[in-house]
Scaffold this motif. Structure first.
Motif, PDB file in Angstrom:
ATOM      1  N   ASN B  73      39.241 -13.090 118.096  1.00  0.00           N
ATOM      2  CA  ASN B  73      40.495 -12.599 118.692  1.00  0.00           C
ATOM      3  C   ASN B  73      41.461 -12.073 117.631  1.00  0.00           C
ATOM      4  O   ASN B  73      42.338 -11.274 117.940  1.00  0.00           O
ATOM      5  CB  ASN B  73      41.161 -13.709 119.495  1.00  0.00           C
ATOM      6  CG  ASN B  73      40.442 -13.955 120.792  1.00  0.00           C
ATOM      7  OD1 ASN B  73      40.251 -13.035 121.589  1.00  0.00           O
ATOM      8  ND2 ASN B  73      39.979 -15.174 120.996  1.00  0.00           N
ATOM      9  N   THR B  74      41.294 -12.547 116.392  1.00  0.00           N
ATOM     10  CA  THR B  74      42.166 -12.059 115.312  1.00  0.00           C
ATOM     11  C   THR B  74      42.053 -10.543 115.172  1.00  0.00           C
ATOM     12  O   THR B  74      43.012  -9.863 114.838  1.00  0.00           O
ATOM     13  CB  THR B  74      41.782 -12.737 113.975  1.00  0.00           C
ATOM     14  OG1 THR B  74      41.760 -14.141 114.174  1.00  0.00           O
ATOM     15  CG2 THR B  74      42.778 -12.409 112.886  1.00  0.00           C
ATOM     16  N   VAL B  75      40.863 -10.024 115.441  1.00  0.00           N
ATOM     17  CA  VAL B  75      40.639  -8.572 115.329  1.00  0.00           C
ATOM     18  C   VAL B  75      41.624  -7.825 116.232  1.00  0.00           C
ATOM     19  O   VAL B  75      42.273  -6.849 115.815  1.00  0.00           O
ATOM     20  CB  VAL B  75      39.184  -8.218 115.714  1.00  0.00           C
ATOM     21  CG1 VAL B  75      38.975  -6.705 115.679  1.00  0.00           C
ATOM     22  CG2 VAL B  75      38.208  -8.913 114.780  1.00  0.00           C
ATOM     23  N   ILE B  76      41.758  -8.303 117.451  1.00  0.00           N
ATOM     24  CA  ILE B  76      42.677  -7.640 118.399  1.00  0.00           C
ATOM     25  C   ILE B  76      44.119  -7.790 117.926  1.00  0.00           C
ATOM     26  O   ILE B  76      44.911  -6.846 117.987  1.00  0.00           O
ATOM     27  CB  ILE B  76      42.528  -8.274 119.813  1.00  0.00           C
ATOM     28  CG1 ILE B  76      41.084  -8.134 120.291  1.00  0.00           C
ATOM     29  CG2 ILE B  76      43.494  -7.632 120.797  1.00  0.00           C
ATOM     30  CD1 ILE B  76      40.616  -6.703 120.442  1.00  0.00           C
ATOM     31  N   TYR B  77      44.462  -8.990 117.421  1.00  0.00           N
ATOM     32  CA  TYR B  77      45.840  -9.196 116.977  1.00  0.00           C
ATOM     33  C   TYR B  77      46.181  -8.309 115.777  1.00  0.00           C
ATOM     34  O   TYR B  77      47.307  -7.825 115.652  1.00  0.00           O
ATOM     35  CB  TYR B  77      46.079 -10.666 116.617  1.00  0.00           C
ATOM     36  CG  TYR B  77      45.847 -11.613 117.770  1.00  0.00           C
ATOM     37  CD1 TYR B  77      46.167 -11.227 119.071  1.00  0.00           C
ATOM     38  CD2 TYR B  77      45.304 -12.870 117.572  1.00  0.00           C
ATOM     39  CE1 TYR B  77      45.934 -12.081 120.131  1.00  0.00           C
ATOM     40  CE2 TYR B  77      45.075 -13.728 118.629  1.00  0.00           C
ATOM     41  CZ  TYR B  77      45.399 -13.320 119.907  1.00  0.00           C
ATOM     42  OH  TYR B  77      45.167 -14.158 120.959  1.00  0.00           O
ATOM     43  N   VAL B  78      45.199  -8.130 114.901  1.00  0.00           N
ATOM     44  CA  VAL B  78      45.438  -7.244 113.752  1.00  0.00           C
ATOM     45  C   VAL B  78      45.739  -5.838 114.246  1.00  0.00           C
ATOM     46  O   VAL B  78      46.677  -5.181 113.786  1.00  0.00           O
ATOM     47  CB  VAL B  78      44.214  -7.232 112.800  1.00  0.00           C
ATOM     48  CG1 VAL B  78      44.312  -6.088 111.802  1.00  0.00           C
ATOM     49  CG2 VAL B  78      44.100  -8.547 112.056  1.00  0.00           C
ATOM     50  N   VAL B  79      44.964  -5.375 115.214  1.00  0.00           N
ATOM     51  CA  VAL B  79      45.146  -4.013 115.742  1.00  0.00           C
ATOM     52  C   VAL B  79      46.468  -3.887 116.496  1.00  0.00           C
ATOM     53  O   VAL B  79      47.199  -2.904 116.347  1.00  0.00           O
ATOM     54  CB  VAL B  79      43.959  -3.635 116.661  1.00  0.00           C
ATOM     55  CG1 VAL B  79      44.252  -2.344 117.408  1.00  0.00           C
ATOM     56  CG2 VAL B  79      42.686  -3.502 115.835  1.00  0.00           C
ATOM     57  N   MET B  80      46.776  -4.889 117.297  1.00  0.00           N
ATOM     58  CA  MET B  80      47.954  -4.801 118.164  1.00  0.00           C
ATOM     59  C   MET B  80      49.258  -5.133 117.440  1.00  0.00           C
ATOM     60  O   MET B  80      50.282  -4.504 117.677  1.00  0.00           O
ATOM     61  CB  MET B  80      47.811  -5.778 119.353  1.00  0.00           C
ATOM     62  CG  MET B  80      46.699  -5.458 120.278  1.00  0.00           C
ATOM     63  SD  MET B  80      47.070  -3.951 121.165  1.00  0.00           S
ATOM     64  CE  MET B  80      45.531  -3.106 121.007  1.00  0.00           C
ATOM     65  N   ILE B  81      49.240  -6.129 116.580  1.00  0.00           N
ATOM     66  CA  ILE B  81      50.489  -6.599 115.972  1.00  0.00           C
ATOM     67  C   ILE B  81      50.528  -6.322 114.470  1.00  0.00           C
ATOM     68  O   ILE B  81      51.513  -5.822 113.950  1.00  0.00           O
ATOM     69  CB  ILE B  81      50.668  -8.133 116.209  1.00  0.00           C
ATOM     70  CG1 ILE B  81      50.579  -8.428 117.709  1.00  0.00           C
ATOM     71  CG2 ILE B  81      52.019  -8.598 115.680  1.00  0.00           C
ATOM     72  CD1 ILE B  81      50.460  -9.895 118.039  1.00  0.00           C
ATOM     73  N   GLY B  82      49.446  -6.643 113.789  1.00  0.00           N
ATOM     74  CA  GLY B  82      49.412  -6.498 112.329  1.00  0.00           C
ATOM     75  C   GLY B  82      49.699  -5.081 111.878  1.00  0.00           C
ATOM     76  O   GLY B  82      50.490  -4.849 110.957  1.00  0.00           O
ATOM     77  N   THR B  83      49.079  -4.113 112.529  1.00  0.00           N
ATOM     78  CA  THR B  83      49.277  -2.709 112.140  1.00  0.00           C
ATOM     79  C   THR B  83      50.731  -2.288 112.347  1.00  0.00           C
ATOM     80  O   THR B  83      51.297  -1.574 111.515  1.00  0.00           O
ATOM     81  CB  THR B  83      48.361  -1.784 112.954  1.00  0.00           C
ATOM     82  OG1 THR B  83      48.471  -2.123 114.328  1.00  0.00           O
ATOM     83  CG2 THR B  83      46.917  -1.915 112.517  1.00  0.00           C
ATOM     84  N   LEU B  84      51.309  -2.746 113.448  1.00  0.00           N
ATOM     85  CA  LEU B  84      52.725  -2.414 113.711  1.00  0.00           C
ATOM     86  C   LEU B  84      53.633  -3.002 112.646  1.00  0.00           C
ATOM     87  O   LEU B  84      54.562  -2.352 112.150  1.00  0.00           O
ATOM     88  CB  LEU B  84      53.139  -2.971 115.079  1.00  0.00           C
ATOM     89  CG  LEU B  84      53.090  -2.009 116.256  1.00  0.00           C
ATOM     90  CD1 LEU B  84      53.555  -2.712 117.518  1.00  0.00           C
ATOM     91  CD2 LEU B  84      53.952  -0.785 116.010  1.00  0.00           C
ATOM     92  N   MET B  85      53.348  -4.253 112.301  1.00  0.00           N
ATOM     93  CA  MET B  85      54.162  -4.913 111.273  1.00  0.00           C
ATOM     94  C   MET B  85      54.014  -4.201 109.925  1.00  0.00           C
ATOM     95  O   MET B  85      54.980  -4.039 109.180  1.00  0.00           O
ATOM     96  CB  MET B  85      53.762  -6.383 111.124  1.00  0.00           C
ATOM     97  CG  MET B  85      54.058  -7.240 112.330  1.00  0.00           C
ATOM     98  SD  MET B  85      55.819  -7.423 112.651  1.00  0.00           S
ATOM     99  CE  MET B  85      56.319  -8.470 111.304  1.00  0.00           C
ATOM    100  N   ALA B  86      52.799  -3.784 109.618  1.00  0.00           N
ATOM    101  CA  ALA B  86      52.560  -3.085 108.343  1.00  0.00           C
ATOM    102  C   ALA B  86      53.331  -1.765 108.322  1.00  0.00           C
ATOM    103  O   ALA B  86      53.930  -1.399 107.298  1.00  0.00           O
ATOM    104  CB  ALA B  86      51.068  -2.839 108.151  1.00  0.00           C
ATOM    105  N   ALA B  87      53.328  -1.063 109.454  1.00  0.00           N
ATOM    106  CA  ALA B  87      54.069   0.208 109.526  1.00  0.00           C
ATOM    107  C   ALA B  87      55.567  -0.044 109.349  1.00  0.00           C
ATOM    108  O   ALA B  87      56.260   0.691 108.626  1.00  0.00           O
ATOM    109  CB  ALA B  87      53.793   0.903 110.854  1.00  0.00           C
ATOM    110  N   ALA B  88      56.058  -1.113 109.996  1.00  0.00           N
ATOM    111  CA  ALA B  88      57.486  -1.450 109.875  1.00  0.00           C
ATOM    112  C   ALA B  88      57.834  -1.790 108.421  1.00  0.00           C
ATOM    113  O   ALA B  88      58.886  -1.396 107.908  1.00  0.00           O
ATOM    114  CB  ALA B  88      57.826  -2.625 110.795  1.00  0.00           C
ATOM    115  N   LEU B  89      56.918  -2.489 107.760  1.00  0.00           N
ATOM    116  CA  LEU B  89      57.115  -2.847 106.348  1.00  0.00           C
ATOM    117  C   LEU B  89      57.220  -1.577 105.495  1.00  0.00           C
ATOM    118  O   LEU B  89      58.077  -1.479 104.604  1.00  0.00           O
ATOM    119  CB  LEU B  89      55.928  -3.688 105.886  1.00  0.00           C
ATOM    120  CG  LEU B  89      56.064  -4.482 104.604  1.00  0.00           C
ATOM    121  CD1 LEU B  89      57.044  -5.615 104.783  1.00  0.00           C
ATOM    122  CD2 LEU B  89      54.703  -5.032 104.187  1.00  0.00           C
TER     123      LEU B  89
END
Lengths: 244, 295
Positions: B73-89
């Motif tokens: 499930n981490t894979v989905i969280y990386v795609v859904m949340i992690g990528t957004l956070m990285a872009a915001a960073l």
């Protein structure tokens, strides 16, 4: 033979079709405090932005401390300090952290001793570990001077340095500028629209109007021609034109 | 470059971005592990009941599940949340200098602009590496606790490889954020631009790809391979650009193995995406860092 810290030949800049700076021919001798006067929008900041390599000229040439601002921009940058109008810093970082960053960018590998020396010179000790975000306008301006002189540049550019300062801040900054010139021999190029600032600080004066340098002489010669404050003010408005 | 990279880490740490990211990633890993544990417990419970009732002779479906199943499930969280956070960073990093007049101070120092921008990307990369390393350790511990034994060498290496892949994807999105912060004038638009790009990559392109193969929606009927026509043409364009789908495919192969060989093309697509964006950041014109200083 006079050596020039700043020398421009036909230096020009356009923003699209608008001419911000008409061909500028200006020599500022080493060790001078040069004040460039003019109303808002006259071309003062454009001139400083060109000389500090922030803008690329659309025509003409210029050298700063012997370095061409286009062909040897890095060389020019290594010889200048710059204090922009309304200077800001990394508010979340402390004074020491901010200065350490700019010192390292200026090629000072172990900057702490230099930072202490500069802060001592500016009578600004004891704030090293305070966050810059909590500083007043006057304190920020002193940090601005500190970051600009950390690497002991031979030429210092100040863009409206007293803008927004209270009288105490203005006096402190003025004293710092004069001491820098007298003790370190720094050539100073200062933009301002305040006539009193130039007469109290500068050794030579230029007036820019609608992108064109319309007056350039030593302060002594200018004051010889206009001995009273009223006469000088009238001459300034005659030369610089009405504010936009 | 090193000076700028260290400064990037310090400045980000001071505005609590890494702390937020670590918290979020640890949360994601914990939730993923919890869902995996809950699934195992529930299915095994039902299986036990069904077996006791004599309704099945099939083996427990969880017996042969690889331990890294619990990280899927981490894979989905990386795609859904992690990528957004990285872009915001990334946006935050670029705007930090532009919002103040700090860029003008930096640009008058004798340092090449490309070195400044490369230093920024190295700093962001290091920050993301720390965050992912911490969350990988938490993931390793969680999986070991759930399965009742320490994750073996093979599983640990796979988890590390997944962390590396995640870092690669997030670095690309961080670069996307930096580009947004550099090229878009207003702060709100600077945030919006990479988010819209993220939505296109994560949702629109995969949807177009799926819509181009309508039979694939009718599970369990296998999609018929298309070699011509509109569907084929749409897939031809959208599939290579569906970076998050490539990430999912590669992650699945790393975590759970792949029957059809390792998807090298998908890995290459993720790597190319990140490489292109990082290079785009590094070659950005100096004028984008401060905007032209007119009066």
């Amino acid at each position: 033979m006079t050596s020039f810290a700043i020398s421009t030949h036909g230096l020009t800049h356009r923003y699209g079709t608008k001419v911000a700076l008409k061909p500028l021919n200006l020599d500022v001798a080493t060790g001078e405090i040069f004040g460039l006067l003019g109303h808002n929008g006259a071309g003062k900041t454009t001139t400083v932005s060109l000389l500090t390599t922030l803008l690329r000229p659309t025509g003409g040439t210029a050298t700063v401390a012997g370095h061409d601002i286009v062909a040897d921009a890095r060389g020019a940058r290594s010889k200048i300090g710059y204090l922009p109008e309304n200077v800001q810093f990394y508010d979340d970082l402390t004074l020491a952290e901010n200065l350490r960053f700019f010192a390292k960018l200026s090629g000072i590998p172990k900057p702490d001793a230099r930072i202490a020396e500069v802060l001592g010179f500016l009578d600004f000790e004891g704030h090293d570990h305070e966050r810059v975000g909590a500083f007043s306008k006057g304190m920020r301006q002193r940090v601005g001077i500190a970051q600009a002189i950390l690497h002991r540049p031979p030429v210092l550019f100040l863009d409206e340095p007293t803008s927004g300062l209270d009288p105490e801040g203005v006096r402190t900054l003025r004293q710092s500028v004069v001491r820098l010139n007298a003790e370190w021999g720094t050539t100073i190029f200062m933009n301002t629209h305040l006539l009193a600032e130039v007469t109290r600080t500068c050794t030579s004066i230029g007036i820019v109007r609608q992108g064109e340098l319309v007056h350039h002489d030593s302060l002594a010669a200018t004051l010889g021609e206009y001995p009273t404050e009223q006469a000088l003010e009238s001459a300034y408005f005659d030369t610089a034109g009405s504010a936009a | 470059m090193g000076v700028v990279a260290r400064h990037e880490l310090l400045a980000s740490r001071r505005n609590r971005a890494p702390q937020l990211l670590v918290g979020m990633f640890v949360g994601m890993v914990a939730v993923s592990s919890f869902i995996g544990w809950l699934t195992q417990t529930t299915v095994s419970g039902i299986y036990g009941q069904v077996l006791a009732d004599g309704l099945t002779t099939q083996p427990n479906p969880f017996v042969d599940v690889v331990p890294l199943f619990f990280a899927r499930n981490t894979v989905i969280y990386v795609v859904m949340i992690g990528t957004l956070m990285a872009a915001a960073l990334g946006v935050q990093s670029a705007l930090r200098d532009r919002k103040a007049t700090v860029a003008d101070l930096v640009l008058t120092r004798p340092v090449p602009v490309r070195a400044l921008l490369a230093g920024r990307m190295i700093g962001l990369g290091a920050l993301l590496a720390v965050v992912i390393a911490v969350s990988s350790v938490i993931s390793w511990v969680s999986i070991s606790v759930i399965t009742g034994s320490a994750l073996g060498v093979d599983g640990s290496l796979r988890l590390a490889a997944f962390g590396l892949l995640t870092w690669l994807l997030l670095l690309g999105f961080a670069a996307l954020g930096v580009l947004g912060g550099l090229y878009v004038t207003r702060e709100t638009s600077a945030l919006l631009a990479p988010f819209v790009t993220w939505a296109v990559i994560a949702f629109v392109l995969p949807q177009l790809g799926t819509a181009a193969r309508p039979v694939s929606l009718l599970n369990p009927v296998a999609s018929v391979p298309q070699t011509s026509g509109v569907f084929h043409a749409v897939s031809y364009v959208t599939v290579p650009l569906s970076i998050t789908e490539h990430f999912k495919t590669t992650s699945s192969a790393i975590l759970e193995g792949s029957s059809g060989g390792f998807p090298l093309a998908s890995l290459a697509a993720v790597a190319a995406f990140t490489a292109v964006l990082v290079v785009a950041v590094v070659v950005t014109s100096p004028s984008r860092l401060s905007g032209e200083a007119g009066e």
